[in-house]
Write a protein that holds these residues in place. Structure first.
Motif, PDB file in Angstrom:
ATOM      1  N   THR A  33     -23.875  41.774 -29.785  1.00 45.05           N
ATOM      2  CA  THR A  33     -23.367  40.613 -29.043  1.00 45.05           C
ATOM      3  C   THR A  33     -23.149  40.963 -27.574  1.00 45.05           C
ATOM      4  O   THR A  33     -23.517  40.187 -26.682  1.00 45.05           O
ATOM      5  N   LEU A  34     -22.583  42.135 -27.313  1.00 42.09           N
ATOM      6  CA  LEU A  34     -22.376  42.580 -25.929  1.00 42.09           C
ATOM      7  C   LEU A  34     -23.707  42.793 -25.214  1.00 42.09           C
ATOM      8  O   LEU A  34     -23.878  42.397 -24.052  1.00 42.09           O
ATOM      9  N   LEU A  35     -24.667  43.408 -25.905  1.00 42.06           N
ATOM     10  CA  LEU A  35     -25.958  43.696 -25.282  1.00 42.06           C
ATOM     11  C   LEU A  35     -26.797  42.438 -25.067  1.00 42.06           C
ATOM     12  O   LEU A  35     -27.711  42.436 -24.257  1.00 42.06           O
ATOM     13  N   ALA A  36     -26.482  41.383 -25.780  1.00 41.84           N
ATOM     14  CA  ALA A  36     -27.179  40.113 -25.540  1.00 41.84           C
ATOM     15  C   ALA A  36     -26.816  39.565 -24.161  1.00 41.84           C
ATOM     16  O   ALA A  36     -27.596  38.836 -23.556  1.00 41.84           O
ATOM     17  N   LEU A  47     -26.041  47.726 -21.061  1.00 39.80           N
ATOM     18  CA  LEU A  47     -24.834  48.527 -20.889  1.00 39.80           C
ATOM     19  C   LEU A  47     -25.094  49.984 -21.232  1.00 39.80           C
ATOM     20  O   LEU A  47     -25.957  50.297 -22.053  1.00 39.80           O
ATOM     21  N   CYS A  48     -24.308  50.870 -20.612  1.00 36.19           N
ATOM     22  CA  CYS A  48     -24.386  52.288 -20.955  1.00 36.19           C
ATOM     23  C   CYS A  48     -23.336  52.601 -22.018  1.00 36.19           C
ATOM     24  O   CYS A  48     -22.478  51.772 -22.336  1.00 36.19           O
ATOM     25  N   THR A  49     -23.401  53.800 -22.533  1.00 36.00           N
ATOM     26  CA  THR A  49     -22.479  54.230 -23.577  1.00 36.00           C
ATOM     27  C   THR A  49     -21.032  54.095 -23.118  1.00 36.00           C
ATOM     28  O   THR A  49     -20.174  53.635 -23.875  1.00 36.00           O
ATOM     29  N   THR A  50     -20.752  54.472 -21.877  1.00 34.29           N
ATOM     30  CA  THR A  50     -19.388  54.385 -21.340  1.00 34.29           C
ATOM     31  C   THR A  50     -18.874  52.952 -21.389  1.00 34.29           C
ATOM     32  O   THR A  50     -17.744  52.700 -21.804  1.00 34.29           O
ATOM     33  N   HIS A  51     -19.717  52.005 -20.982  1.00 32.50           N
ATOM     34  CA  HIS A  51     -19.312  50.589 -21.031  1.00 32.50           C
ATOM     35  C   HIS A  51     -19.044  50.155 -22.467  1.00 32.50           C
ATOM     36  O   HIS A  51     -18.075  49.441 -22.732  1.00 32.50           O
ATOM     37  N   PRO A  58     -32.869  55.975 -19.866  1.00 29.82           N
ATOM     38  CA  PRO A  58     -32.083  57.041 -19.252  1.00 29.82           C
ATOM     39  C   PRO A  58     -31.867  56.761 -17.768  1.00 29.82           C
ATOM     40  O   PRO A  58     -32.761  56.274 -17.088  1.00 29.82           O
ATOM     41  N   CYS A  59     -30.666  57.059 -17.312  1.00 26.58           N
ATOM     42  CA  CYS A  59     -30.327  56.856 -15.905  1.00 26.58           C
ATOM     43  C   CYS A  59     -29.363  57.974 -15.511  1.00 26.58           C
ATOM     44  O   CYS A  59     -28.154  57.856 -15.728  1.00 26.58           O
ATOM     45  N   GLY A  60     -29.913  59.070 -14.995  1.00 24.12           N
ATOM     46  CA  GLY A  60     -29.084  60.230 -14.684  1.00 24.12           C
ATOM     47  C   GLY A  60     -28.509  60.812 -15.964  1.00 24.12           C
ATOM     48  O   GLY A  60     -29.223  61.042 -16.928  1.00 24.12           O
ATOM     49  N   TYR A  69     -28.523  50.833 -22.747  1.00 23.92           N
ATOM     50  CA  TYR A  69     -29.090  50.194 -23.925  1.00 23.92           C
ATOM     51  C   TYR A  69     -29.393  48.741 -23.621  1.00 23.92           C
ATOM     52  O   TYR A  69     -28.609  48.044 -22.978  1.00 23.92           O
ATOM     53  N   ARG A  70     -30.559  48.307 -24.102  1.00 20.26           N
ATOM     54  CA  ARG A  70     -31.023  46.937 -23.903  1.00 20.26           C
ATOM     55  C   ARG A  70     -31.405  46.362 -25.264  1.00 20.26           C
ATOM     56  O   ARG A  70     -32.100  47.010 -26.051  1.00 20.26           O
TER      57      ARG A  70
END
Length: 104
Positions: free
Chosen positions: A23-26, A30-34, A63-65, A70-71
């Motif tokens: 639901t959040l990724l919809a 977001l990254c793991t921290t978020h 990956p970003c640094g 995640y998408r």
């Protein structure tokens, strides 16, 4: 008819935390921290759930640094929704035709 892959996807999405993640990724990538902040889950627990979602093909990673974003893959959810829509059409036609098997 639902395939075994559809059944597995339903099982994956039935978990409350994974459903919250989806639901959040919809709404945004977001990254793991978020995701830890948004769900309140421990990082290791969240990582395990993300692995399940990746293996089921529900999410893609970027990956970003030192972070992983995640998408959501909407095509996977649309395919499953199409299967349920087909079941609903069949059920409606069956009800309208009053089809029932006679008892012996």
């Amino acid at each position: 008819m639902l395939t075994s892959a559809d059944t597995e996807l339903i099982r994956v999405l039935a978990d409350p935390l994974r459903l919250k993640i989806v639901t959040l990724l919809a709404q945004e990538t977001l990254c793991t921290t978020h995701l830890v902040e948004e769900t309140g889950a421990k990082q290791t627990n969240l990582s395990n759930h993300m692995k399940v979602l990746r293996e089921a093909g529900v999410v893609d990673t970027e990956p970003c640094g030192r972070f992983t974003y995640y998408r959501l893959r909407p095509d996977v959810l649309e395919a499953l929704a199409g299967q349920f829509a087909g079941l609903a059409r069949t059920a409606r036609a069956t009800a309208e035709a009053n089809l029932k098997r006679s008892c012996s």
